[in-house]
Write a protein that holds these residues in place. Structure first.
Motif, mmCIF file in Angstrom:
data_model
loop_
_atom_site.group_PDB
_atom_site.id
_atom_site.type_symbol
_atom_site.label_atom_id
_atom_site.label_comp_id
_atom_site.label_asym_id
_atom_site.label_seq_id
_atom_site.Cartn_x
_atom_site.Cartn_y
_atom_site.Cartn_z
ATOM 1 N N VAL A 1 -2.889 -0.748 -6.013
ATOM 2 C CA VAL A 1 -2.909 0.643 -6.691
ATOM 3 C C VAL A 1 -3.632 1.062 -7.097
ATOM 4 O O VAL A 1 -4.936 0.858 -7.569
ATOM 5 C CB VAL A 1 -2.105 -0.341 -8.043
ATOM 6 N N GLU A 2 -3.446 2.645 -7.041
ATOM 7 C CA GLU A 2 -4.435 3.665 -8.059
ATOM 8 C C GLU A 2 -4.679 3.262 -9.493
ATOM 9 O O GLU A 2 -4.028 2.385 -10.284
ATOM 10 C CB GLU A 2 -4.155 5.284 -7.657
ATOM 11 N N ALA B 1 2.286 1.783 -3.298
ATOM 12 C CA ALA B 1 1.528 2.019 -4.445
ATOM 13 C C ALA B 1 1.104 2.953 -4.473
ATOM 14 O O ALA B 1 0.245 3.991 -5.426
ATOM 15 C CB ALA B 1 -0.374 0.803 -4.340
ATOM 16 N N SER B 2 1.583 4.572 -3.062
ATOM 17 C CA SER B 2 0.416 5.003 -3.088
ATOM 18 C C SER B 2 1.283 6.328 -2.907
ATOM 19 O O SER B 2 1.560 7.740 -3.231
ATOM 20 C CB SER B 2 -0.382 5.311 -1.284
ATOM 21 N N TRP C 1 6.068 7.890 -9.553
ATOM 22 C CA TRP C 1 6.397 7.475 -10.685
ATOM 23 C C TRP C 1 6.971 6.178 -11.040
ATOM 24 O O TRP C 1 7.246 4.877 -11.120
ATOM 25 C CB TRP C 1 5.684 7.652 -12.421
ATOM 26 N N ILE D 1 1.244 -0.324 -14.212
ATOM 27 C CA ILE D 1 1.764 -2.249 -13.973
ATOM 28 C C ILE D 1 0.810 -2.973 -15.334
ATOM 29 O O ILE D 1 1.250 -3.978 -15.627
ATOM 30 C CB ILE D 1 0.405 -2.786 -12.370
ATOM 31 N N ARG E 1 6.542 3.318 -8.037
ATOM 32 C CA ARG E 1 5.975 2.771 -8.396
ATOM 33 C C ARG E 1 6.302 1.544 -9.302
ATOM 34 O O ARG E 1 5.811 0.304 -9.802
ATOM 35 C CB ARG E 1 4.188 3.165 -9.317
ATOM 36 N N ARG F 1 0.836 -1.569 -0.105
ATOM 37 C CA ARG F 1 -0.228 -0.048 -0.558
ATOM 38 C C ARG F 1 0.900 1.280 -0.261
ATOM 39 O O ARG F 1 0.984 2.136 -0.760
ATOM 40 C CB ARG F 1 -0.722 0.019 1.362
ATOM 41 N N HIS G 1 -3.001 4.454 -12.554
ATOM 42 C CA HIS G 1 -1.423 3.649 -12.713
ATOM 43 C C HIS G 1 -1.569 1.743 -12.560
ATOM 44 O O HIS G 1 -0.376 1.641 -13.090
ATOM 45 C CB HIS G 1 -0.374 3.634 -11.272
ATOM 46 N N LEU G 2 -2.826 1.239 -12.454
ATOM 47 C CA LEU G 2 -2.828 -0.179 -12.982
ATOM 48 C C LEU G 2 -3.253 0.025 -14.248
ATOM 49 O O LEU G 2 -2.196 -1.007 -14.548
ATOM 50 C CB LEU G 2 -4.125 -0.857 -12.142
#
Length: 437
Positions: A43-44, A6-7, A11, A52, A14, A3, A47-48
């Motif tokens: 992940v938001e 991910a936050s 970038w 990702i 991440r 968490r 961004h996912l």
């Protein structure tokens, strides 16, 4: 840690953590890690989808290794990620990976997606299932590897049940049913056993008319299969068909096949049906059993093969447990005891074997009133084998009897048998007498 990473606003952080997940999964594939799927949950969404999933797809399509472990991991992780996305995003971002897995060159990857197909179906939703997954599920049912076909076959009922009701018939009839018809004649026993365990469950989905027209012929084929586990899986699920087409239609279609098997010249085929009969009785109920199958069960008690007679006597106990003592007294006990007067000594011995079994589920008053007199009469039988089985039966039932019955009915018979000219009769009579004191 997931968490927090991910936050992170950078970038690069991440990207780095996702990239390290890929490296980690490649390095330790044997651990069956699902780290990317878990990371995706925190992940938001922006961004996912933007960072990702592209990295994940590169992992899922990685063929630089000769082994398939990485792609195996990707299937389960992909299903987890799919559960986080909208249908349109799944179709655009993940569907190519699932399609690739369903036709992967490695049978283990295809097996994995077949094994997880229901999870995938639930994750992607009904629209993608109808438009895309139906085709691939049908393909897995026809896979060249038996393990894949068996895994997919085991999911047929649940896959069809999960389809929206308004499209079930439209999907099943042109796509699933043709594959099912091929699987019925599959050369692999495990594939047919998997199919037989679920095919009856299609009846409530397909309805009465389709069941009668399309499914009943398939049930009959499986019911006559040479492998007992295939037959058992069909018999075990007759109740679901009975609820759809009714007992009359069932008796008209499947019962003749069951009777045919029960009278098969090969005793091992007869034995397989006998072993399934209590389950069949439980499925169909007492009225149907008495009308259609009771006489068949009694005929097995006088079969020419000992294994059949022995299995038939064992069945009696199970039938009494299903239908109750009152049914037994009114239906089978009298018939069994009447065999004690049969000219064939093997049938008289079967009476004793049946008493041994029935005594385990009958109360003492029934044993004393109905069974002890018959046993006592057989103590004077001309055949030594019958007499020493009388002694063995008395030993078996003595713990269930009251002291008066033992003293005035059992002991006198055993005392007489203890003086018998046959050594085996004397041996077993003496054993039983010891128990009486």
């Amino acid at each position: 840690m997931f968490r927090s990473a991910a936050s992170d606003k950078s970038w690069r952080v991440r990207y780095m953590i996702a990239d390290k997940f890929i490296d980690l999964q490649k390095a330790v594939v044997s651990t069956q890690s699902t780290g990317i799927g878990e990371f995706a949950k925190v992940v938001e969404m922006e961004h996912l989808k933007g960072e990702i999933i592209p990295l994940f797809n590169s992992l899922a399509n990685d063929e630089q290794f000769s082994q398939d472990s990485v792609r195996l991991l990707a299937v389960e992780a992909g299903i987890t990620i799919a559960g986080l996305l909208t249908e349109s995003d799944i179709e655009a971002l993940l569907l190519p990976m699932f399609r690739s897995a369903a036709s992967d060159k490695s049978w283990r990857v295809r097996y994995m997606i077949a094994d997880k197909f229901i999870d995938l179906q639930k994750a992607v939703g009904p629209t993608i299932t109808r438009n895309h997954l139906v085709f691939h599920f049908s393909g897995l049912l026809k896979d060249v590897e038996a393990e894949v076909r068996a895994s997919a076959a085991n999911k047929i009922k649940e896959f069809c049940t999960n389809l929206p009701a308004d499209i079930q018939e439209g999907v099943i009839m042109p796509n699933i049913l043709p594959a099912v018809k091929e699987l019925v004649c599959d050369t692999n026993q495990h594939v047919k056993a998997a199919l037989a365990s679920v095919i009856m469950g299609l009846s409530p989905i397909m309805g009465k008319d389709n069941t009668i027209q399309h499914l009943l012929p398939l049930f009959l084929i499986l019911l006559k299969d040479e492998h007992s586990d295939v037959r058992l899986n069909i018999i075990s699920n007759l109740d679901s068909v009975n609820k759809v087409i009714g007992i009359h239609q069932l008796s008209q279609s499947l019962l003749p096949a069951i009777v045919e098997l029960a009278e098969d010249p090969k005793w091992r085929v007869r034995l397989a049906i006998i072993e399934h009969m209590p389950l069949l009785a439980e499925q169909l109920g007492v009225e149907f059993f008495d009308e259609k199958l009771n006489s068949l069960c009694m005929s097995w008690l006088v079969d020419g093969v000992f294994a059949i007679r022995s299995a038939a006597t064992s069945n009696l106990k199970r039938l009494v447990s299903i239908f109750g003592l009152e049914w037994a007294q009114n239906t089978i006990i009298t018939k069994v005891l009447s065999m004690a007067r049969d000219p064939n000594y093997l049938h008289r011995m079967t009476t004793l074997f049946a008493i041994n079994v029935l005594a385990e589920v009958c109360p003492p008053d029934v044993i004393t009133k109905f069974m002890v007199p018959v046993i006592s009469n057989l103590a004077g039988d001309a055949v030594p084998n019958v007499r020493f089985n009388v002694a063995k039966t008395m030993k078996k039932i003595t713990p269930s009897l009251d002291s008066q019955t033992i003293e005035f009915q059992i002991k006198p018979c055993l005392t007489k048998l203890n003086d018998d000219e046959d050594s085996d009769v004397k041996f077993f009579a003496n054993e039983a007498l010891v128990l009486c004191h």
